[in-house]
Design a protein around this motif. Structure first.
Motif, PDB file in Angstrom:
ATOM      1  N   LEU A  88       0.830  -1.200   0.000  1.00  0.00           N
ATOM      2  CA  LEU A  88       0.000   0.000   0.000  1.00  0.00           C
ATOM      3  C   LEU A  88       0.864   1.250   0.000  1.00  0.00           C
ATOM      4  CD1 LEU A  88      -2.463  -1.185   2.778  1.00  0.00           C
ATOM      5  CD2 LEU A  88      -2.850  -1.242   0.309  1.00  0.00           C
ATOM      6  N   ASP A  89       0.360   2.292  -0.636  1.00  0.00           N
ATOM      7  CA  ASP A  89       1.046   3.581  -0.651  1.00  0.00           C
ATOM      8  C   ASP A  89       0.306   4.513   0.307  1.00  0.00           C
ATOM      9  OD1 ASP A  89       2.694   5.711  -1.290  1.00  0.00           O
ATOM     10  OD2 ASP A  89       1.546   6.241  -3.088  1.00  0.00           O
ATOM     11  N   LEU A  90       0.546   4.300   1.616  1.00  0.00           N
ATOM     12  CA  LEU A  90      -0.141   5.073   2.649  1.00  0.00           C
ATOM     13  C   LEU A  90       0.871   5.658   3.619  1.00  0.00           C
ATOM     14  CD1 LEU A  90      -3.002   2.565   3.628  1.00  0.00           C
ATOM     15  CD2 LEU A  90      -3.176   4.539   2.095  1.00  0.00           C
ATOM     16  N   ASP A  91       0.603   6.892   4.041  1.00  0.00           N
ATOM     17  CA  ASP A  91       1.435   7.449   5.104  1.00  0.00           C
ATOM     18  C   ASP A  91       0.973   6.874   6.443  1.00  0.00           C
ATOM     19  OD1 ASP A  91      -0.721   9.062   6.181  1.00  0.00           O
ATOM     20  OD2 ASP A  91      -0.332  10.522   4.600  1.00  0.00           O
ATOM     21  N   ALA A  92       1.724   7.156   7.491  1.00  0.00           N
ATOM     22  CA  ALA A  92       1.455   6.572   8.810  1.00  0.00           C
ATOM     23  C   ALA A  92       0.056   6.912   9.313  1.00  0.00           C
ATOM     24  CB  ALA A  92       2.513   7.049   9.811  1.00  0.00           C
ATOM     25  N   SER A  93      -0.363   8.154   9.131  1.00  0.00           N
ATOM     26  CA  SER A  93      -1.690   8.556   9.596  1.00  0.00           C
ATOM     27  C   SER A  93      -2.790   7.806   8.857  1.00  0.00           C
ATOM     28  CB  SER A  93      -1.884  10.063   9.418  1.00  0.00           C
ATOM     29  OG  SER A  93      -0.961  10.768  10.210  1.00  0.00           O
ATOM     30  N   ALA A  94      -2.602   7.598   7.573  1.00  0.00           N
ATOM     31  CA  ALA A  94      -3.603   6.873   6.787  1.00  0.00           C
ATOM     32  C   ALA A  94      -3.677   5.414   7.215  1.00  0.00           C
ATOM     33  CB  ALA A  94      -3.296   6.989   5.297  1.00  0.00           C
ATOM     34  N   VAL A  95      -2.531   4.815   7.533  1.00  0.00           N
ATOM     35  CA  VAL A  95      -2.521   3.435   8.045  1.00  0.00           C
ATOM     36  C   VAL A  95      -3.343   3.371   9.331  1.00  0.00           C
ATOM     37  CG1 VAL A  95      -1.054   1.636   9.085  1.00  0.00           C
ATOM     38  CG2 VAL A  95      -0.340   2.753   6.956  1.00  0.00           C
ATOM     39  N   ASN A 154      -7.648  17.501  10.671  1.00  0.00           N
ATOM     40  CA  ASN A 154      -6.578  16.587  10.271  1.00  0.00           C
ATOM     41  C   ASN A 154      -7.165  15.249   9.820  1.00  0.00           C
ATOM     42  OD1 ASN A 154      -3.873  15.723   9.918  1.00  0.00           O
ATOM     43  ND2 ASN A 154      -3.905  14.737  11.912  1.00  0.00           N
ATOM     44  N   VAL A 155      -8.113  14.732  10.579  1.00  0.00           N
ATOM     45  CA  VAL A 155      -8.754  13.464  10.206  1.00  0.00           C
ATOM     46  C   VAL A 155      -9.489  13.622   8.886  1.00  0.00           C
ATOM     47  CG1 VAL A 155     -10.557  11.810  10.859  1.00  0.00           C
ATOM     48  CG2 VAL A 155      -8.869  12.547  12.538  1.00  0.00           C
ATOM     49  N   SER A 156     -10.136  14.751   8.669  1.00  0.00           N
ATOM     50  CA  SER A 156     -10.852  14.990   7.420  1.00  0.00           C
ATOM     51  C   SER A 156      -9.911  14.920   6.221  1.00  0.00           C
ATOM     52  CB  SER A 156     -11.552  16.348   7.470  1.00  0.00           C
ATOM     53  OG  SER A 156     -12.289  16.562   6.299  1.00  0.00           O
ATOM     54  N   LYS A 157      -8.715  15.489   6.351  1.00  0.00           N
ATOM     55  CA  LYS A 157      -7.723  15.449   5.266  1.00  0.00           C
ATOM     56  C   LYS A 157      -7.250  14.018   5.008  1.00  0.00           C
ATOM     57  CE  LYS A 157      -6.144  20.081   6.363  1.00  0.00           C
ATOM     58  NZ  LYS A 157      -5.152  20.857   7.092  1.00  0.00           N
ATOM     59  N   GLU A 188     -10.304   8.206   0.768  1.00  0.00           N
ATOM     60  CA  GLU A 188     -11.430   8.166  -0.173  1.00  0.00           C
ATOM     61  C   GLU A 188     -10.925   8.206  -1.612  1.00  0.00           C
ATOM     62  OE1 GLU A 188     -15.400  10.114   1.631  1.00  0.00           O
ATOM     63  OE2 GLU A 188     -13.679  11.494   1.561  1.00  0.00           O
ATOM     64  N   ALA A 189      -9.900   9.010  -1.871  1.00  0.00           N
ATOM     65  CA  ALA A 189      -9.342   9.113  -3.224  1.00  0.00           C
ATOM     66  C   ALA A 189      -8.784   7.776  -3.703  1.00  0.00           C
ATOM     67  CB  ALA A 189      -8.263  10.194  -3.265  1.00  0.00           C
ATOM     68  N   GLN A 190      -8.368   6.940  -2.759  1.00  0.00           N
ATOM     69  CA  GLN A 190      -7.854   5.605  -3.100  1.00  0.00           C
ATOM     70  C   GLN A 190      -8.949   4.537  -2.999  1.00  0.00           C
ATOM     71  OE1 GLN A 190      -3.974   4.457  -1.531  1.00  0.00           O
ATOM     72  NE2 GLN A 190      -3.610   6.579  -0.928  1.00  0.00           N
ATOM     73  N   ASP A 191     -10.187   4.953  -2.785  1.00  0.00           N
ATOM     74  CA  ASP A 191     -11.339   4.058  -2.643  1.00  0.00           C
ATOM     75  C   ASP A 191     -11.147   3.042  -1.517  1.00  0.00           C
ATOM     76  OD1 ASP A 191     -13.917   3.035  -3.260  1.00  0.00           O
ATOM     77  OD2 ASP A 191     -13.012   1.450  -4.495  1.00  0.00           O
ATOM     78  N   LEU A 192     -10.596   3.508  -0.378  1.00  0.00           N
ATOM     79  CA  LEU A 192     -10.399   2.639   0.783  1.00  0.00           C
ATOM     80  C   LEU A 192     -11.467   2.876   1.852  1.00  0.00           C
ATOM     81  CD1 LEU A 192      -6.502   2.821   1.037  1.00  0.00           C
ATOM     82  CD2 LEU A 192      -7.909   1.066  -0.059  1.00  0.00           C
ATOM     83  N   VAL A 193     -12.005   4.089   1.896  1.00  0.00           N
ATOM     84  CA  VAL A 193     -13.112   4.395   2.820  1.00  0.00           C
ATOM     85  C   VAL A 193     -14.115   5.273   2.090  1.00  0.00           C
ATOM     86  CG1 VAL A 193     -11.632   4.311   4.889  1.00  0.00           C
ATOM     87  CG2 VAL A 193     -12.109   6.516   3.797  1.00  0.00           C
ATOM     88  N   ARG A 194     -15.296   5.382   2.686  1.00  0.00           N
ATOM     89  CA  ARG A 194     -16.296   6.338   2.218  1.00  0.00           C
ATOM     90  C   ARG A 194     -16.978   6.928   3.449  1.00  0.00           C
ATOM     91  NH1 ARG A 194     -18.987   1.504   1.543  1.00  0.00           N
ATOM     92  NH2 ARG A 194     -20.953   1.488   2.671  1.00  0.00           N
ATOM     93  N   ASN A 237     -17.029   4.408   6.652  1.00  0.00           N
ATOM     94  CA  ASN A 237     -17.148   2.991   6.345  1.00  0.00           C
ATOM     95  C   ASN A 237     -15.980   2.578   5.472  1.00  0.00           C
ATOM     96  OD1 ASN A 237     -19.836   1.838   7.292  1.00  0.00           O
ATOM     97  ND2 ASN A 237     -20.460   3.801   6.417  1.00  0.00           N
ATOM     98  N   VAL A 238     -15.479   1.384   5.691  1.00  0.00           N
ATOM     99  CA  VAL A 238     -14.392   0.850   4.883  1.00  0.00           C
ATOM    100  C   VAL A 238     -15.009   0.195   3.654  1.00  0.00           C
ATOM    101  CG1 VAL A 238     -12.458  -0.760   4.868  1.00  0.00           C
ATOM    102  CG2 VAL A 238     -12.956   0.544   6.925  1.00  0.00           C
ATOM    103  N   THR A 239     -14.475   0.517   2.484  1.00  0.00           N
ATOM    104  CA  THR A 239     -14.961  -0.063   1.232  1.00  0.00           C
ATOM    105  C   THR A 239     -14.416  -1.486   1.076  1.00  0.00           C
ATOM    106  OG1 THR A 239     -13.053   0.696  -0.013  1.00  0.00           O
ATOM    107  CG2 THR A 239     -14.959   2.224   0.134  1.00  0.00           C
ATOM    108  N   GLU A 240     -14.867  -2.150   0.026  1.00  0.00           N
ATOM    109  CA  GLU A 240     -14.339  -3.491  -0.267  1.00  0.00           C
ATOM    110  C   GLU A 240     -12.833  -3.428  -0.479  1.00  0.00           C
ATOM    111  OE1 GLU A 240     -14.924  -6.860  -3.681  1.00  0.00           O
ATOM    112  OE2 GLU A 240     -16.720  -5.798  -3.002  1.00  0.00           O
ATOM    113  N   ASN A 241     -12.367  -2.419  -1.219  1.00  0.00           N
ATOM    114  CA  ASN A 241     -10.925  -2.237  -1.411  1.00  0.00           C
ATOM    115  C   ASN A 241     -10.224  -1.956  -0.086  1.00  0.00           C
ATOM    116  OD1 ASN A 241     -11.032  -2.621  -4.186  1.00  0.00           O
ATOM    117  ND2 ASN A 241     -11.224  -0.444  -4.632  1.00  0.00           N
ATOM    118  N   GLY A 242     -10.893  -1.195   0.790  1.00  0.00           N
ATOM    119  CA  GLY A 242     -10.338  -0.891   2.104  1.00  0.00           C
ATOM    120  C   GLY A 242     -10.226  -2.131   2.976  1.00  0.00           C
TER     121      GLY A 242
END
Length: 158
Positions: free
Chosen positions: A38-45, A72-75, A81-87, A101-106
């Motif tokens: 995954l290409d996620l920063d620490a906060s996104a993880v 900060n959480v909103s960002k 969301e841009a990576q289709d991991l949550v909505r 909510n976590v998407t199927e990809n999430g």
């Protein structure tokens, strides 16, 4: 408390602080993300993991859990969301609020994060016996329960 007991408590506290610092270190979390592909920063993880474990969850609960602000959480949510991991969906109990909510990809990404975590634990405990691992798990779960109880009990007066 005896001097020996006091020193043991200090040693436990120091070890716990070091472990927490390492496991919440951005490099450590980003490494988990990379190992999960995954290409996620620490906060996104962290946000993805919280949403997966506790979702659907309000962004304010994520902010509280992370000891950070709602903006900060909103960002972070926008990046996920841009990576289709949550909505973000409307909260059916309060139309003014949203739920993450976590998407199927999430879910697939969170499962890969868990898999990376399992491999890390296997590596870290590879020289431990099955009994040592089981005893550690029981002790850690007991410590976790005691911690949760303490956080939730009313403060002592005086």
């Amino acid at each position: 408390m005896s001097p020996t007991d006091r020193q043991q408590s200090i040693d436990l506290l120091d070890s716990l602080k070091r472990v927490l610092a390492e496991w919440t270190n951005p490099r450590f979390l980003e490494r988990m993300g990379r190992e999960a592909g995954l290409d996620l920063d620490a906060s996104a993880v962290t946000v993805l993991t919280l949403a997966w474990r506790h979702g659907p969850v309000r962004p304010s609960a994520i902010a509280e859990s992370m000891a950070t602000g709602a903006s900060n959480v909103s960002k972070i949510l926008a990046r996920l969301e841009a990576q289709d991991l949550v909505r973000r969906d409307r909260d059916p109990e309060d139309a003014r609020a949203t739920l993450v909510n976590v998407t199927e990809n999430g879910r697939a990404a969170a499962t890969r994060l868990d898999d990376a975590g399992v491999l890390t634990m296997e590596h870290m405990l590879s020289k431990w016996t099955a009994r040592q691992r089981a005893e550690f798990l029981v002790s850690l779960q007991r410590f976790e329960a005691t911690t949760i109880d303490m956080v939730n009990e009313p403060p002592k007066e005086g």
